[in-house]
Design a protein around this motif. Sequence first.
Motif, PDB file in Angstrom:
ATOM      1  N   GLY A 159     -28.948 137.477  29.859  1.00 59.29           N
ATOM      2  CA  GLY A 159     -27.945 137.703  30.886  1.00 59.29           C
ATOM      3  C   GLY A 159     -26.560 137.905  30.290  1.00 59.29           C
ATOM      4  N   VAL A 160     -25.846 138.924  30.772  1.00 60.42           N
ATOM      5  CA  VAL A 160     -24.490 139.195  30.300  1.00 60.42           C
ATOM      6  C   VAL A 160     -23.549 139.070  31.485  1.00 60.42           C
ATOM      7  CG1 VAL A 160     -22.982 140.811  29.086  1.00 60.42           C
ATOM      8  CG2 VAL A 160     -25.440 140.785  28.595  1.00 60.42           C
ATOM      9  N   HIS A 161     -22.607 138.129  31.382  1.00 62.04           N
ATOM     10  CA  HIS A 161     -21.716 137.820  32.498  1.00 62.04           C
ATOM     11  C   HIS A 161     -20.482 138.720  32.516  1.00 62.04           C
ATOM     12  CE1 HIS A 161     -23.574 134.417  34.486  1.00 62.04           C
ATOM     13  NE2 HIS A 161     -23.861 133.871  33.313  1.00 62.04           N
ATOM     14  N   ALA A 162     -19.718 138.597  33.614  1.00 56.79           N
ATOM     15  CA  ALA A 162     -18.596 139.496  33.875  1.00 56.79           C
ATOM     16  C   ALA A 162     -17.564 139.490  32.753  1.00 56.79           C
ATOM     17  CB  ALA A 162     -17.928 139.120  35.199  1.00 56.79           C
ATOM     18  N   ARG A 163     -17.173 138.320  32.259  1.00 59.22           N
ATOM     19  CA  ARG A 163     -16.125 138.280  31.243  1.00 59.22           C
ATOM     20  C   ARG A 163     -16.594 138.925  29.941  1.00 59.22           C
ATOM     21  NH1 ARG A 163     -11.474 139.639  30.204  1.00 59.22           N
ATOM     22  NH2 ARG A 163     -10.290 138.441  28.657  1.00 59.22           N
ATOM     23  N   THR A 164     -17.861 138.734  29.599  1.00 55.87           N
ATOM     24  CA  THR A 164     -18.391 139.381  28.411  1.00 55.87           C
ATOM     25  C   THR A 164     -18.410 140.893  28.588  1.00 55.87           C
ATOM     26  OG1 THR A 164     -19.750 137.453  27.902  1.00 55.87           O
ATOM     27  CG2 THR A 164     -20.380 139.527  26.874  1.00 55.87           C
ATOM     28  N   LEU A 165     -18.779 141.363  29.764  1.00 51.97           N
ATOM     29  CA  LEU A 165     -18.766 142.801  30.028  1.00 51.97           C
ATOM     30  C   LEU A 165     -17.351 143.362  29.930  1.00 51.97           C
ATOM     31  CD1 LEU A 165     -21.383 142.931  32.906  1.00 51.97           C
ATOM     32  CD2 LEU A 165     -21.601 144.032  30.668  1.00 51.97           C
ATOM     33  N   GLU A 166     -16.371 142.585  30.372  1.00 51.15           N
ATOM     34  CA  GLU A 166     -14.981 143.025  30.223  1.00 51.15           C
ATOM     35  C   GLU A 166     -14.614 143.163  28.752  1.00 51.15           C
ATOM     36  OE1 GLU A 166     -13.063 141.175  34.345  1.00 51.15           O
ATOM     37  OE2 GLU A 166     -12.752 140.137  32.434  1.00 51.15           O
ATOM     38  N   GLN A 167     -15.034 142.204  27.932  1.00 51.32           N
ATOM     39  CA  GLN A 167     -14.743 142.293  26.500  1.00 51.32           C
ATOM     40  C   GLN A 167     -15.464 143.490  25.874  1.00 51.32           C
ATOM     41  OE1 GLN A 167     -12.478 140.778  25.071  1.00 51.32           O
ATOM     42  NE2 GLN A 167     -12.205 138.709  25.849  1.00 51.32           N
ATOM     43  N   LEU A 168     -16.680 143.743  26.294  1.00 53.86           N
ATOM     44  CA  LEU A 168     -17.401 144.903  25.775  1.00 53.86           C
ATOM     45  C   LEU A 168     -16.755 146.198  26.261  1.00 53.86           C
ATOM     46  CD1 LEU A 168     -21.079 143.648  26.150  1.00 53.86           C
ATOM     47  CD2 LEU A 168     -19.714 143.790  24.058  1.00 53.86           C
ATOM     48  N   ASP A 169     -16.201 146.181  27.473  1.00 52.79           N
ATOM     49  CA  ASP A 169     -15.476 147.335  27.996  1.00 52.79           C
ATOM     50  C   ASP A 169     -14.260 147.633  27.121  1.00 52.79           C
ATOM     51  OD1 ASP A 169     -14.778 149.414  29.715  1.00 52.79           O
ATOM     52  OD2 ASP A 169     -13.783 148.100  31.154  1.00 52.79           O
ATOM     53  N   ALA A 170     -13.592 146.581  26.654  1.00 50.01           N
ATOM     54  CA  ALA A 170     -12.430 146.750  25.779  1.00 50.01           C
ATOM     55  C   ALA A 170     -12.816 147.292  24.410  1.00 50.01           C
ATOM     56  CB  ALA A 170     -11.704 145.411  25.613  1.00 50.01           C
ATOM     57  N   ARG A 171     -14.110 147.402  24.152  1.00 53.43           N
ATOM     58  CA  ARG A 171     -14.614 147.968  22.897  1.00 53.43           C
ATOM     59  C   ARG A 171     -15.423 149.240  23.154  1.00 53.43           C
ATOM     60  NH1 ARG A 171     -13.593 142.905  23.019  1.00 53.43           N
ATOM     61  NH2 ARG A 171     -12.884 141.785  21.161  1.00 53.43           N
ATOM     62  N   GLY A 172     -15.388 149.732  24.381  1.00 50.89           N
ATOM     63  CA  GLY A 172     -16.075 150.970  24.726  1.00 50.89           C
ATOM     64  C   GLY A 172     -17.581 150.862  24.768  1.00 50.89           C
ATOM     65  N   LEU A 173     -18.120 149.644  24.991  1.00 52.28           N
ATOM     66  CA  LEU A 173     -19.563 149.430  24.931  1.00 52.28           C
ATOM     67  C   LEU A 173     -20.190 149.061  26.266  1.00 52.28           C
ATOM     68  CD1 LEU A 173     -19.765 147.297  21.651  1.00 52.28           C
ATOM     69  CD2 LEU A 173     -20.133 149.764  21.888  1.00 52.28           C
ATOM     70  N   ALA A 174     -19.398 148.699  27.259  1.00 48.74           N
ATOM     71  CA  ALA A 174     -19.948 148.149  28.500  1.00 48.74           C
ATOM     72  C   ALA A 174     -20.840 149.148  29.227  1.00 48.74           C
ATOM     73  CB  ALA A 174     -18.830 147.665  29.415  1.00 48.74           C
ATOM     74  N   ASP A 175     -20.389 150.375  29.351  1.00 52.00           N
ATOM     75  CA  ASP A 175     -21.175 151.353  30.106  1.00 52.00           C
ATOM     76  C   ASP A 175     -22.516 151.616  29.436  1.00 52.00           C
ATOM     77  OD1 ASP A 175     -19.197 151.548  32.013  1.00 52.00           O
ATOM     78  OD2 ASP A 175     -18.262 153.321  31.124  1.00 52.00           O
ATOM     79  N   ASP A 176     -22.533 151.671  28.107  1.00 51.83           N
ATOM     80  CA  ASP A 176     -23.800 151.858  27.395  1.00 51.83           C
ATOM     81  C   ASP A 176     -24.737 150.684  27.642  1.00 51.83           C
ATOM     82  OD1 ASP A 176     -22.966 154.260  26.374  1.00 51.83           O
ATOM     83  OD2 ASP A 176     -22.469 153.492  24.383  1.00 51.83           O
ATOM     84  N   LEU A 177     -24.189 149.469  27.667  1.00 52.72           N
ATOM     85  CA  LEU A 177     -25.036 148.302  27.891  1.00 52.72           C
ATOM     86  C   LEU A 177     -25.555 148.266  29.324  1.00 52.72           C
ATOM     87  CD1 LEU A 177     -26.186 145.803  26.501  1.00 52.72           C
ATOM     88  CD2 LEU A 177     -24.261 144.503  27.399  1.00 52.72           C
ATOM     89  N   LEU A 178     -24.720 148.635  30.279  1.00 52.10           N
ATOM     90  CA  LEU A 178     -25.169 148.646  31.679  1.00 52.10           C
ATOM     91  C   LEU A 178     -26.386 149.540  31.874  1.00 52.10           C
ATOM     92  CD1 LEU A 178     -21.749 148.796  33.575  1.00 52.10           C
ATOM     93  CD2 LEU A 178     -23.351 146.881  33.534  1.00 52.10           C
ATOM     94  N   ALA A 179     -26.484 150.586  31.088  1.00 45.27           N
ATOM     95  CA  ALA A 179     -27.603 151.522  31.225  1.00 45.27           C
ATOM     96  C   ALA A 179     -28.922 150.926  30.753  1.00 45.27           C
ATOM     97  CB  ALA A 179     -27.303 152.798  30.437  1.00 45.27           C
ATOM     98  N   THR A 180     -28.876 149.764  30.081  1.00 42.12           N
ATOM     99  CA  THR A 180     -30.103 149.166  29.536  1.00 42.12           C
ATOM    100  C   THR A 180     -30.745 148.150  30.458  1.00 42.12           C
ATOM    101  OG1 THR A 180     -28.985 147.308  28.418  1.00 42.12           O
ATOM    102  CG2 THR A 180     -29.123 149.407  27.227  1.00 42.12           C
ATOM    103  N   GLY A 181     -30.113 147.812  31.568  1.00 45.31           N
ATOM    104  CA  GLY A 181     -30.665 146.743  32.398  1.00 45.31           C
ATOM    105  C   GLY A 181     -30.358 146.916  33.868  1.00 45.31           C
ATOM    106  N   ASP A 182     -30.581 145.852  34.609  1.00 49.27           N
ATOM    107  CA  ASP A 182     -30.317 145.818  36.046  1.00 49.27           C
ATOM    108  C   ASP A 182     -29.307 144.715  36.338  1.00 49.27           C
ATOM    109  OD1 ASP A 182     -32.225 147.830  37.050  1.00 49.27           O
ATOM    110  OD2 ASP A 182     -33.732 146.451  36.245  1.00 49.27           O
ATOM    111  N   THR A 183     -28.644 144.826  37.475  1.00 50.72           N
ATOM    112  CA  THR A 183     -27.626 143.844  37.836  1.00 50.72           C
ATOM    113  C   THR A 183     -28.048 143.064  39.071  1.00 50.72           C
ATOM    114  OG1 THR A 183     -26.403 145.420  39.215  1.00 50.72           O
ATOM    115  CG2 THR A 183     -25.802 145.289  36.889  1.00 50.72           C
ATOM    116  N   ILE A 184     -27.564 141.837  39.156  1.00 48.89           N
ATOM    117  CA  ILE A 184     -27.769 141.012  40.348  1.00 48.89           C
ATOM    118  C   ILE A 184     -26.424 140.421  40.760  1.00 48.89           C
ATOM    119  CG2 ILE A 184     -30.171 140.451  39.804  1.00 48.89           C
ATOM    120  CD1 ILE A 184     -29.224 137.723  38.827  1.00 48.89           C
TER     121      ILE A 184
END
Length: 493
Positions: free
Chosen positions: A62-87
């Motif tokens: 599980g990847v939480h919101a704050r971690t996704l924000e940090q990954l977004d600041a590194r240009g990685l969040a959108d790529d990671l979102l494509a690998t899974g589903d959200t709840i």
Amino acid sequence: MNGTGTGTGTDIGTDSTTHPVIVVGSGPTGLLLAGDLAAAGVPVTLVEKRPHRISNLSRAFGVHARTLEQLDARGLADDLLATGDTITGLRLFRRLSLDLGTLESRFPFLLITPQYEVERLLERRAREAGVEFRYESEVVGLRQDDAGVDLDVRGPDGVTVTLRAEYVVGTDGHHSAVRRAIGVDFPGVAVIKSLFLADVRLAEKPEDVLTVNGADDAFAMIASFGDGWYRVMGWNRRHEVPDDAPLDLDEIKEVTRRALGTDYGMHDARWLSRFHSDERQAPRYRVGRVFLAGDAAHVHSPAGGQGMNTGLQDAANLGWKLAAAVQGRAPEGLLDTYEAERHPVGKAVLRSSGGLVRLARAQNPAVRVLRGLVSAFVNVARPVQRKALGQVSGIGYRYPAPRGAHRLTGTRVPDVALTGGRLYEALRGGRFVLITPEAYDDQGARKDRLTVAHWTSDRRMTVLVRPDGYVAWAADSANPAQIEAALIAHLGD
């Protein structure tokens, strides 16, 4: 300072290169930290005991919101979102649920994706940034002095070489060799004595991406990886056994049926494992020039899925500070703020995740009544719900601020709109971001350390945002002299 740590007494040779930073451990925490340092222009070596592989058997999912924000600041969040589903709904036990959809974030949900997808993206970034990887290399000794750290590393050929570094960071997990070498204890207890994990296929697809429930003495959770495989985790209070006790699929199916009412026709397990869940925290995250982060600094119960996320936040906090120190531009005491800011967060996660597990496993009738009251109260009391959401998702934590500082100092900055884009896009350069209502001419003096941006609204506040997305300094109104003083204090001349 005096030398600390241990040595093997069998050193064969010395690498004459002085490494600015050596990171030990190539899990998510180490990969993010090494990538941040390299992206900032700091040569970094990553030492890993295991052979090179990204295991599909890792525990986190599980990847939480704050971690996704940090990954977004590194240009990685959108790529990671494509690998899974959200709840958007997270049920922690039968009657306690959290509505993640109310989070004030670009990512108001929990992303269900296996840890190996996180590692894959972080490793790719680290390699592209120039990180040097040394696999099958085990730390067998460490000594440090005022000027640096000597790290004894045994390579795949059995030869031990001493590497010299300005700083070393141990991100090498629960059984950290770095933590042991610097003599830091790891006090705590086993919060769950016997858990099982398995990756299986299912004949029947669960209705939800994440299915969780407990009944009497059984608990089970099933998470979809989105590729036909499912992660199953559970425990059976009636059968608490050592980690090396035999485990088969029939046992997992039986516990799952008791907890969920069905085993969904699980079959073809590719991995079965027992483990116990500890809650432990190192009393110190820094000894001289050596730091601890991730599971080397703290381990938690699986409740709320906060372990990997907390480690990634450690790395995001430490990386820019170490880069500033190596490059000779760190303000006095900056490296000390890593432990001051992250140790309380680790302690809070330990407390909240451990409390959830104890409530979920409660046998005492009085405690079960308390669990019901807690669940009902959290579900209806908005301030309590917001606090719980902030803790689980990571967006609610703030760091200590100096006396007299602006009320926003130390708080997380949401992804505000700026002229020309979003804040977390502006943070992708790894620099501070100065948000001002009017033009501010830095005259290019800090162009490698500072991005100047402006509000899209008529807001008059001036905010200096740290590279990790927290407020370094703010003023409701500020003149150029005040802004310059703040920049000197945080970035240097």
